[in-house]
Design a protein around this motif. Structure first.
Motif, PDB file in Angstrom:
ATOM      1  N   ASP A 125       0.843  -1.188   0.000  1.00 41.09           N
ATOM      2  CA  ASP A 125       0.000   0.000   0.000  1.00 41.09           C
ATOM      3  C   ASP A 125       0.883   1.243   0.000  1.00 41.09           C
ATOM      4  N   HIS A 126       2.190   1.047  -0.066  1.00 47.35           N
ATOM      5  CA  HIS A 126       3.113   2.168   0.117  1.00 47.35           C
ATOM      6  C   HIS A 126       3.294   3.035  -1.112  1.00 47.35           C
ATOM      7  N   HIS A 127       2.820   2.609  -2.256  1.00 47.60           N
ATOM      8  CA  HIS A 127       2.945   3.472  -3.437  1.00 47.60           C
ATOM      9  C   HIS A 127       1.805   4.474  -3.501  1.00 47.60           C
ATOM     10  N   HIS A 128       0.813   4.275  -2.634  1.00 43.13           N
ATOM     11  CA  HIS A 128      -0.317   5.195  -2.531  1.00 43.13           C
ATOM     12  C   HIS A 128      -0.886   5.526  -3.919  1.00 43.13           C
ATOM     13  N   ASP A 129      -1.031   4.464  -4.705  1.00 42.54           N
ATOM     14  CA  ASP A 129      -1.581   4.624  -6.051  1.00 42.54           C
ATOM     15  C   ASP A 129      -3.068   4.254  -6.075  1.00 42.54           C
ATOM     16  N   ASP A 130      -3.679   4.310  -4.910  1.00 40.73           N
ATOM     17  CA  ASP A 130      -5.097   3.993  -4.761  1.00 40.73           C
ATOM     18  C   ASP A 130      -5.396   2.524  -5.023  1.00 40.73           C
ATOM     19  N   ARG A 131      -4.391   1.670  -4.956  1.00 43.87           N
ATOM     20  CA  ARG A 131      -4.592   0.233  -5.092  1.00 43.87           C
ATOM     21  C   ARG A 131      -4.026  -0.452  -3.859  1.00 43.87           C
ATOM     22  N   LEU A 132      -4.719  -1.447  -3.390  1.00 45.48           N
ATOM     23  CA  LEU A 132      -4.280  -2.249  -2.250  1.00 45.48           C
ATOM     24  C   LEU A 132      -3.964  -3.639  -2.775  1.00 45.48           C
ATOM     25  N   ALA A 133      -2.780  -4.150  -2.434  1.00 40.97           N
ATOM     26  CA  ALA A 133      -2.349  -5.417  -3.000  1.00 40.97           C
ATOM     27  C   ALA A 133      -1.309  -6.062  -2.098  1.00 40.97           C
ATOM     28  N   PHE A 134      -0.824  -7.214  -2.532  1.00 39.35           N
ATOM     29  CA  PHE A 134       0.391  -7.778  -1.947  1.00 39.35           C
ATOM     30  C   PHE A 134       1.238  -8.322  -3.081  1.00 39.35           C
ATOM     31  N   TRP A 135       2.532  -8.415  -2.789  1.00 33.85           N
ATOM     32  CA  TRP A 135       3.491  -8.980  -3.722  1.00 33.85           C
ATOM     33  C   TRP A 135       4.020 -10.249  -3.088  1.00 33.85           C
ATOM     34  N   CYS A 136       4.277 -11.278  -3.896  1.00 36.44           N
ATOM     35  CA  CYS A 136       4.779 -12.513  -3.304  1.00 36.44           C
ATOM     36  C   CYS A 136       5.656 -13.279  -4.287  1.00 36.44           C
ATOM     37  N   ALA A 137       6.505 -14.108  -3.718  1.00 35.05           N
ATOM     38  CA  ALA A 137       7.287 -15.034  -4.524  1.00 35.05           C
ATOM     39  C   ALA A 137       6.298 -15.960  -5.231  1.00 35.05           C
ATOM     40  N   ALA A 138       6.662 -16.408  -6.420  1.00 38.66           N
ATOM     41  CA  ALA A 138       5.772 -17.296  -7.173  1.00 38.66           C
ATOM     42  C   ALA A 138       6.598 -18.334  -7.917  1.00 38.66           C
ATOM     43  N   PRO A 139       6.028 -19.512  -8.113  1.00 39.36           N
ATOM     44  CA  PRO A 139       6.738 -20.529  -8.901  1.00 39.36           C
ATOM     45  C   PRO A 139       6.981 -20.023 -10.323  1.00 39.36           C
ATOM     46  N   PRO A 140       7.992 -20.542 -10.996  1.00 39.17           N
ATOM     47  CA  PRO A 140       8.297 -20.108 -12.362  1.00 39.17           C
ATOM     48  C   PRO A 140       7.069 -20.198 -13.277  1.00 39.17           C
ATOM     49  N   LEU A 154      -0.968 -15.945 -14.666  1.00 36.91           N
ATOM     50  CA  LEU A 154      -2.079 -15.297 -13.964  1.00 36.91           C
ATOM     51  C   LEU A 154      -2.321 -13.877 -14.457  1.00 36.91           C
ATOM     52  N   VAL A 155      -1.268 -13.130 -14.720  1.00 33.25           N
ATOM     53  CA  VAL A 155      -1.431 -11.761 -15.226  1.00 33.25           C
ATOM     54  C   VAL A 155      -2.113 -11.786 -16.592  1.00 33.25           C
ATOM     55  N   ALA A 156      -1.714 -12.714 -17.445  1.00 37.90           N
ATOM     56  CA  ALA A 156      -2.338 -12.822 -18.768  1.00 37.90           C
ATOM     57  C   ALA A 156      -3.802 -13.241 -18.657  1.00 37.90           C
ATOM     58  N   ALA A 157      -4.100 -14.129 -17.708  1.00 38.02           N
ATOM     59  CA  ALA A 157      -5.460 -14.647 -17.566  1.00 38.02           C
ATOM     60  C   ALA A 157      -6.412 -13.624 -16.954  1.00 38.02           C
ATOM     61  N   ASP A 158      -5.924 -12.813 -16.003  1.00 37.77           N
ATOM     62  CA  ASP A 158      -6.824 -11.884 -15.317  1.00 37.77           C
ATOM     63  C   ASP A 158      -6.070 -10.660 -14.782  1.00 37.77           C
ATOM     64  N   PRO A 159      -5.749  -9.700 -15.669  1.00 39.83           N
ATOM     65  CA  PRO A 159      -5.000  -8.517 -15.228  1.00 39.83           C
ATOM     66  C   PRO A 159      -5.796  -7.601 -14.302  1.00 39.83           C
ATOM     67  N   SER A 160      -7.066  -7.841 -14.110  1.00 33.40           N
ATOM     68  CA  SER A 160      -7.823  -7.051 -13.132  1.00 33.40           C
ATOM     69  C   SER A 160      -7.562  -7.546 -11.710  1.00 33.40           C
ATOM     70  N   ARG A 161      -6.995  -8.746 -11.571  1.00 27.16           N
ATOM     71  CA  ARG A 161      -6.704  -9.315 -10.247  1.00 27.16           C
ATOM     72  C   ARG A 161      -5.222  -9.487  -9.968  1.00 27.16           C
ATOM     73  N   PHE A 162      -4.419  -9.630 -11.039  1.00 27.08           N
ATOM     74  CA  PHE A 162      -3.000  -9.930 -10.880  1.00 27.08           C
ATOM     75  C   PHE A 162      -2.158  -8.963 -11.701  1.00 27.08           C
ATOM     76  N   PHE A 163      -0.922  -8.706 -11.233  1.00 32.65           N
ATOM     77  CA  PHE A 163      -0.040  -7.788 -11.946  1.00 32.65           C
ATOM     78  C   PHE A 163       1.412  -8.143 -11.675  1.00 32.65           C
ATOM     79  N   ARG A 164       2.271  -7.583 -12.506  1.00 37.01           N
ATOM     80  CA  ARG A 164       3.713  -7.728 -12.317  1.00 37.01           C
ATOM     81  C   ARG A 164       4.160  -6.573 -11.426  1.00 37.01           C
ATOM     82  N   PRO A 165       4.580  -6.864 -10.198  1.00 38.65           N
ATOM     83  CA  PRO A 165       4.931  -5.773  -9.290  1.00 38.65           C
ATOM     84  C   PRO A 165       6.250  -5.111  -9.659  1.00 38.65           C
ATOM     85  N   PRO A 166       6.395  -3.823  -9.296  1.00 40.46           N
ATOM     86  CA  PRO A 166       7.677  -3.153  -9.534  1.00 40.46           C
ATOM     87  C   PRO A 166       8.778  -3.792  -8.685  1.00 40.46           C
TER      88      PRO A 166
END
Length: 123
Positions: free
Chosen positions: A42-57, A63-75
Motif C-alpha cells: 500500500d506504500h505506493h499510494h496509487d489507490d490500489r491495495l495489493a500484496f506482492w509474493c514469490a511465485a513458482p516459475p 495469472l497476469v495474462a489470464a486476469d490482469p484485473s486481479r493480478f499484476f507484475r509488481p515493480p
C-alpha cells in the motif's frame, strides 16, 4: 478480524505457516521465513491495495495474462517472477489467495519448514 479487513486476513494466512515472522519492510507489513515471501503493498499510494509474493516459475505470466484485473507484475521484484495480487477488488477469492500465499512460502522456505508444512497438511 473482519471480512472487510484484507490486511488482517492476509496476516492470518501468512502467520499460519511454520516459523513465519512479520516485520516492517519499506514501511509495510512483510512476512518472512528466513527470507521475504509476502509483502503487503500500500506504500505506493496509487489507490490500489495489493500484496506482492514469490511465485513458482511461469505463474506470474500465466495469472497476469489470464486476469490482469486481479493480478499484476509488481515493480522491483516482478523481473524475478514475483506476483502482484490486488486485494481491493470486489469479493477477493480468499481460498485462492491462501493457495498463492502457501506457494510463495514454498518458494523460499527451508526444507525443514516445508517438511513441517507438508506434515501438517497430511495429518
Amino acid at each position: 478480524m473482519t471480512a472487510a479487513d484484507p490486511l488482517a486476513r492476509l496476516r492470518a494466512l501468512c502467520l499460519a505457516l511454520p516459523e513465519v515472522t512479520e516485520k516492517l519492510s519499506h514501511g509495510e507489513p512483510t512476512w518472512f521465513v528466513r527470507r521475504t515471501f509476502v509483502m503487503y503493498a500500500d506504500h505506493h499510494h496509487d489507490d490500489r491495495l495489493a500484496f506482492w509474493c514469490a511465485a513458482p516459475p511461469g505463474v506470474q505470466e500465466e495469472l497476469v495474462a489470464a486476469d490482469p484485473s486481479r493480478f499484476f507484475r509488481p515493480p522491483y521484484v516482478g523481473g524475478r517472477g514475483w506476483l502482484g495480487v490486488y486485494l481491493d477488488i470486489e469479493a477477493p477469492d480468499w481460498a485462492e489467495i491462501g493457495e498463492i500465499v502457501t506457494d510463495a512460502y514454498r518458494q523460499v522456505a527451508p526444507k525443514k519448514q516445508l517438511a513441517r508444512l507438508d506434515g501438517a497438511s497430511s495429518g
